[in-house]
Scaffold this motif. Sequence first.
Motif, short mmCIF file in Angstrom:
data_model
loop_
_atom_site.label_atom_id
_atom_site.label_comp_id
_atom_site.label_asym_id
_atom_site.label_seq_id
_atom_site.Cartn_x
_atom_site.Cartn_y
_atom_site.Cartn_z
N SER A 33 0.84 -1.20 0.00
CA SER A 33 0.00 0.00 0.00
C SER A 33 0.87 1.25 0.00
O SER A 33 2.04 1.22 0.41
N GLY A 34 0.30 2.36 -0.44
CA GLY A 34 1.04 3.61 -0.45
C GLY A 34 0.38 4.64 -1.34
O GLY A 34 -0.83 4.58 -1.59
N PHE A 35 1.19 5.56 -1.85
CA PHE A 35 0.70 6.69 -2.62
C PHE A 35 1.46 6.80 -3.93
O PHE A 35 2.68 6.62 -3.95
N ILE A 36 0.74 7.12 -5.01
CA ILE A 36 1.36 7.38 -6.31
C ILE A 36 0.84 8.72 -6.83
O ILE A 36 -0.35 8.99 -6.78
N GLY A 37 1.76 9.52 -7.32
CA GLY A 37 1.39 10.79 -7.94
C GLY A 37 1.56 10.72 -9.44
O GLY A 37 2.69 10.58 -9.94
N LEU A 38 0.46 10.76 -10.16
CA LEU A 38 0.51 10.97 -11.60
C LEU A 38 0.54 12.47 -11.87
O LEU A 38 0.51 13.28 -10.96
N SER A 39 0.58 12.83 -13.12
CA SER A 39 0.67 14.24 -13.49
C SER A 39 -0.55 15.02 -12.99
O SER A 39 -1.67 14.50 -13.00
N GLY A 40 -0.32 16.25 -12.58
CA GLY A 40 -1.42 17.08 -12.09
C GLY A 40 -0.96 18.47 -11.75
O GLY A 40 0.21 18.83 -11.98
N GLY A 41 -1.85 19.26 -11.19
CA GLY A 41 -1.56 20.65 -10.87
C GLY A 41 -1.49 20.92 -9.38
O GLY A 41 -0.97 20.11 -8.61
N PHE A 42 -2.03 22.06 -8.96
CA PHE A 42 -1.91 22.48 -7.56
C PHE A 42 -2.52 21.47 -6.59
O PHE A 42 -1.95 21.17 -5.54
N GLY A 43 -3.71 20.96 -6.92
CA GLY A 43 -4.37 20.02 -6.01
C GLY A 43 -3.57 18.74 -5.84
O GLY A 43 -3.44 18.22 -4.73
N THR A 44 -3.03 18.24 -6.95
CA THR A 44 -2.20 17.04 -6.90
C THR A 44 -0.97 17.27 -6.03
O THR A 44 -0.60 16.42 -5.19
N MET A 45 -0.34 18.42 -6.21
CA MET A 45 0.86 18.74 -5.43
C MET A 45 0.53 18.86 -3.94
O MET A 45 1.27 18.37 -3.08
N ASP A 46 -0.58 19.50 -3.63
CA ASP A 46 -1.00 19.63 -2.23
C ASP A 46 -1.18 18.27 -1.58
O ASP A 46 -0.68 18.01 -0.48
N GLU A 47 -1.86 17.37 -2.27
CA GLU A 47 -2.12 16.05 -1.71
C GLU A 47 -0.83 15.25 -1.54
O GLU A 47 -0.61 14.57 -0.53
N LEU A 48 0.03 15.31 -2.54
CA LEU A 48 1.31 14.59 -2.47
C LEU A 48 2.14 15.06 -1.28
O LEU A 48 2.69 14.24 -0.52
N MET A 49 2.29 16.37 -1.14
CA MET A 49 3.16 16.90 -0.09
C MET A 49 2.59 16.64 1.30
O MET A 49 3.35 16.44 2.26
N GLU A 50 1.27 16.60 1.41
CA GLU A 50 0.71 16.25 2.72
C GLU A 50 1.00 14.78 3.05
O GLU A 50 1.33 14.45 4.19
N ALA A 51 0.91 13.91 2.05
CA ALA A 51 1.23 12.50 2.27
C ALA A 51 2.69 12.33 2.69
O ALA A 51 3.02 11.54 3.57
N VAL A 52 3.59 13.10 2.05
CA VAL A 52 5.01 13.05 2.41
C VAL A 52 5.22 13.56 3.84
O VAL A 52 5.93 12.94 4.65
N THR A 53 4.59 14.67 4.17
CA THR A 53 4.75 15.26 5.51
C THR A 53 4.22 14.32 6.58
O THR A 53 4.84 14.15 7.64
N TRP A 54 3.07 13.69 6.33
CA TRP A 54 2.52 12.74 7.30
C TRP A 54 3.46 11.56 7.52
O TRP A 54 3.55 11.03 8.62
N ASN A 55 4.15 11.13 6.47
CA ASN A 55 5.15 10.07 6.64
C ASN A 55 6.28 10.56 7.54
O ASN A 55 6.68 9.87 8.48
N GLN A 56 6.78 11.77 7.29
CA GLN A 56 7.88 12.31 8.08
C GLN A 56 7.49 12.46 9.55
O GLN A 56 8.32 12.28 10.45
N LEU A 57 6.23 12.74 9.79
CA LEU A 57 5.73 12.88 11.17
C LEU A 57 5.46 11.53 11.83
O LEU A 57 5.19 11.47 13.03
N GLY A 58 5.52 10.45 11.05
CA GLY A 58 5.26 9.13 11.60
C GLY A 58 3.81 8.71 11.61
O GLY A 58 3.45 7.70 12.20
N VAL A 59 2.96 9.49 10.94
CA VAL A 59 1.52 9.17 10.91
C VAL A 59 1.27 7.89 10.11
O VAL A 59 0.36 7.12 10.42
N HIS A 60 2.06 7.66 9.07
CA HIS A 60 1.94 6.42 8.30
C HIS A 60 3.33 5.94 7.89
O HIS A 60 4.32 6.69 7.98
N ASN A 61 3.40 4.69 7.43
CA ASN A 61 4.68 4.06 7.12
C ASN A 61 4.83 3.68 5.66
O ASN A 61 5.61 2.79 5.32
N THR A 62 4.08 4.33 4.78
CA THR A 62 4.11 3.96 3.37
C THR A 62 4.81 5.04 2.55
O THR A 62 4.83 6.21 2.92
#
Length: 212
Positions: A118-147
């Motif tokens: 399980s995890g996250f994949i970013g296909l091509s996109g704009g501002f909304g895609t970037m927002d979602e991707l970076m939040e997923a990355v930040t949550w990983n760095q905070l230890g909220v998830h392990n993917t």
Amino acid sequence: MTPPPAKICVFCSTGDGKSPAHLEAAGSLARAMHAHRIHLIYGGGTSGMTGKLARELVALSGPDSVHGIIPEGIIRAERQGVAVDEADRQYGKTTVVVDLQTRKKTMLEEVIGGGPGSGFIGLSGGFGTMDELMEAVTWNQLGVHNTGVCLFNVERFWNGVLSWLDDATKAGFIRDDAKGILVAKETPEECLEWLKGYIPAGTRLNQTLKDA
């Protein structure tokens, strides 16, 4: 007990993009997910790349393989006139939530509940895609998830982000081990294989989704 299926949340545009390669990539990712029996979590849209991805996976794996999560306020914009109760046959299950932040947290809960790979994949996109991707990355760095979070780099679309990632690491704003949360791959198979083998860094915080 049979483990749950892997669940991958895909962030991408509700548009087609100017190059046909972007829509083609959405279709190829759906086919790879079907081959590996992976379920899709996505934003619930019916147009562009999001619609292509969901429709193709439902056609291959059935409606139970797809779960769209969409805020009530943007149903009209992102579903192109497709009513939620009509969409299950073509776009899978749809959950309507109150706002964008609830959408992202619900997506994360789905991924956390998935099996290995399980995890996250970013296909091509704009501002909304970037927002979602970076939040997923930040949550990983905070230890909220392990993917992991993997960029499907269609026609070098994400090369600018990769350059920024290198620069921010060299400048001391991103730790070397944290840099590995986000990578880019060139094919769907490479994305799925990387997520399956992802090992989180050991220097993260230990927060929960309630803290986020």
